[in-house]
Write a protein that holds these residues in place. Structure first.
Motif: not given
Length: 653
Positions: A518-541
């Motif tokens: 959820s967007v609420g979960e992402i806001k609560a862990n914004l930096v961690a969520s950005a890192r998670e997406a970058a690692q999951m998709y092996n991309a710059v996010v």
């Protein structure tokens, strides 16, 4: 929206600055050197004083002022082109983006480890760290709020080491001749040794202490308050020149309630200067969220390193002017911290013998029936950010409409579906055209047509296998979100700096990328969520928003300081996509290209805001400001002072 600009005072009011061509504003910086523009000295809201050097520019004889402010005379004045391009400012030296290293930004746990590490590795006693923090805080407060002999300083000291820092500030203010009082909001018996020592020293000095903690044992030198917050705090605030917020530090783990909440609410109604230690009380140090209620400060000094909560919204807006003090940390003590403020890549000089092919070529796969803005804005933005050749592959039926307003773009008419989006058989044509390009942008305004979505997956898979850099935006993000086959095809991690994929989600799209988090979960862990997406998709996010985040699979994160609320408008993200693509086409590595593209996009928004104000900005205004943003990128001495200070924040004191 890339980020928020200008200064917002702690009551949520906008304090404008004089910029290159922004007419007659108040709340001045020293950003204008136009002759004859000195204004009369007057007190600003929240007690912030306009310096003798404060000047304003009054193009068209405009008289912009705050409600209730006495009307003052202005002088008709027009900037020359040289003044406009220099932001109306004379500088004594040429600025450089790499003149100082960008500020590292820590999590709460990292900050705690750095504190302990300073003691264990270098033998710096923890009480000396507290003394360094408190002394630096007093010195900054003294200069910022003009604390002199007889000034009235009120310190709110809460539990934990933040309260201890407050006692150090109180002691140094008292030693400097200020009249100091302390509101104690904790049981002194709960203090750890360092805070306890400074508390006891404050008592021995005879500094008046008023306790709001009814459970604390009676102690000589401490007045117990029977009537509570409503009887004690308002009269003390009426007496004070400055209130020091030392209630909670960065370790706050639950919502603020009880007496603490009452005090913060009263403090936020006060019209005087509020100075926060480390972080405004009530702001989460790890995500910037408001823990029930939070102090609105005029200025904040943060210790060691700024924390995530200092730099992301809404916490950043609550801190006022932010500075940091190293509290005697050695220069490389934070070398393992991987979050930092953004600084742009240093561009080389343009080749005087170059041609359109020399400055980068891009193909944009974008547009559908009813979606004319996104393809136009993104493909033009590439050119305005310095790209040489922009091709747009779009449904054939919409190209005549696009070409009317984007004549510098080369069009590639493509087969389309019945709904007017790109058909599956356009894939072959797109891949053939993309083979000679420096970068492919896919997604702006494509639509969610199922056939088009299949085409997107095919194009991305093929280009990825060939190593062609791809910027994935908008509807293309929806196409790849959660696609396990595609994620698997991205293969093993590439070495740092060799990534070819850049994703540009807003929070809703990031939610889809992260399997419905959820967007609420992402806001609560914004930096961690950005890192998670970058690692999951092996991309710059690139996580778009106020103070946009840029993350790579190695865990590096950059926080962008440019931009303003006027950029929260339809099409702004499409301009961003073109800016990022232009940096990729110049041969800049993907992470640095994304950081720089975001930085330029935000600066373009700031240029547009100088011209128009933030309320009426649209994406085309940002687009038209991109070339001037590029001037400022290459020559930062053209920036107005207030923007330079914001872009290089936080200042180290």
């Amino acid at each position: 929206q890339s980020s928020s600009s200008g200064n917002i005072d702690r009551k949520g009011r906008k304090v404008f600055h004089c910029g290159s061509i922004f007419p007659g504003v108040v709340g001045h910086s020293s950003a204008c050197d136009c002759a004859g523009m000195n204004t009369s000295k007057r007190k600003e809201p929240m007690g912030l004083r306009t310096s003798n050097m404060a000047k304003s520019c009054a193009n068209l004889n405009a008289q912009v002022r705050r409600f209730g402010e006495k009307k003052h005379k202005t002088t008709t004045h027009t900037h020359t082109f040289a003044q406009r391009i220099r932001g109306g400012t004379t500088f004594s030296s040429i600025r450089k983006w790499d003149s100082t290293p960008p500020a590292k930004v820590a999590t709460v746990k990292q900050m705690q480890d750095l504190d302990v590490g300073a003691t264990n590795a270098y033998g710096i006693p923890s009480i000396l760290l507290m003394e360094s923090a408190g002394l630096a805080s007093f010195r900054y407060m003294k200069n910022r709020f003009n604390i002199t002999y007889g000034s009235k300083v009120l310190v709110f000291a809460g539990p934990g080491n933040n309260g201890g820092d407050g006692f150090v500030v109180a002691r140094h203010a008292y030693a400097a001749g200020a009249d100091v009082k302390v509101v104690l909001m904790a049981d002194p018996q709960s203090y750890k040794p360092d805070a306890r020592t400074n508390y006891e020293t404050t008592i021995k000095l005879g500094i008046p202490i008023f306790s709001l903690n009814k459970k604390a044992p009676k102690q000589e030198g401490v007045s117990q308050v029977e009537g509570g917050v409503s009887e004690l705090v308002p009269p003390l605030l009426s007496w004070a020149d400055v209130a020091v917020d030392a209630i909670f530090g960065v370790g706050l783990a639950r919502d603020v309630g009880g007496t603490f909440r009452e005090v913060i609410e009263v403090l936020n109604q006060w019209e005087g200067n509020v100075f926060a230690l480390d972080i405004p009380s009530g702001i989460s140090g790890d995500n910037g969220q408001i823990m029930g209620v939070a102090v609105r400060a005029d200025s904040t000094i943060t210790y060691g390193l700024p924390k995530i909560g200092n730099m992301v919204y809404p916490g950043h807006a609550y801190g006022g002017k932010l500075v940091t003090t190293r509290i005697s940390f050695p220069p490389n003590h934070d070398e393992k911290v991987k979050i930092a403020m953004s600084r742009p890549f240093l561009l080389g000089a343009r080749d005087p013998n170059g041609h359109k092919g020399s400055f980068g070529q891009a193909i944009f796969v974008a547009g559908a029936k009813g979606y004319y803005g996104a393809p136009r804005l993104s493909s033009l933005s590439f050119l305005k950010a310095g790209g040489g050749y922009s091709r747009l592959a779009a449904p054939a039926s919409i190209i005549p409409f696009l070409a009317v307003n984007a004549q510098s773009v080369v069009y590639l008419p493509m087969p389309e579906t019945k709904s007017g989006s790109l058909a599956i058989n356009s894939q072959e044509h797109i891949l053939k055209a993309a083979a000679t390009q420096n970068v492919c942008v896919i997604g702006p305004g494509l639509s969610l047509d199922s056939e088009t979505q299949r085409m997107v997956l095919g194009v991305i898979t093929d280009l990825d296998a060939r190593g062609v850099p791809v910027v994935i935006d908008g509807d293309a993000i929806t196409a790849i979100a959660g696609n396990k086959d595609l994620i698997g095809s991205f293969g093993a991690k590439k070495s740092a700096g060799t990534h070819t994929r850049i994703l540009t989600p807003h929070l809703g799209e990031l939610s889809r990328l992260l399997a419905g988090k959820s967007v609420g979960e992402i806001k609560a862990n914004l930096v961690a969520s950005a890192r998670e997406a970058a690692q999951m998709y092996n991309a710059v996010v690139v996580v778009k928003g106020a103070h946009t985040l840029i993350a790579n699979p190695e865990g590096d994160v950059r926080i962008n300081p440019t931009g303003n609320s006027g950029m929260g408008t339809a099409g702004s993200g499409d301009v961003l996509t073109g800016c990022i693509a232009a940096m990729v086409a110049k041969g800049i590595p993907a992470f640095e290209a994304a950081v720089t593209g975001v930085f330029v996009h935000g600066m373009a928004g700031d240029v547009a805001a100088e011209r128009l104000g933030e309320d009426g900005m649209i994406a085309d205004d940002i687009l038209e400001a991109v070339p001037e943003a590029m001037v400022r990128l290459r020559s930062p001495d053209t920036l107005p002072d207030y923007l330079w200070e914001r872009f290089m924040q936080p200042e180290v004191v």
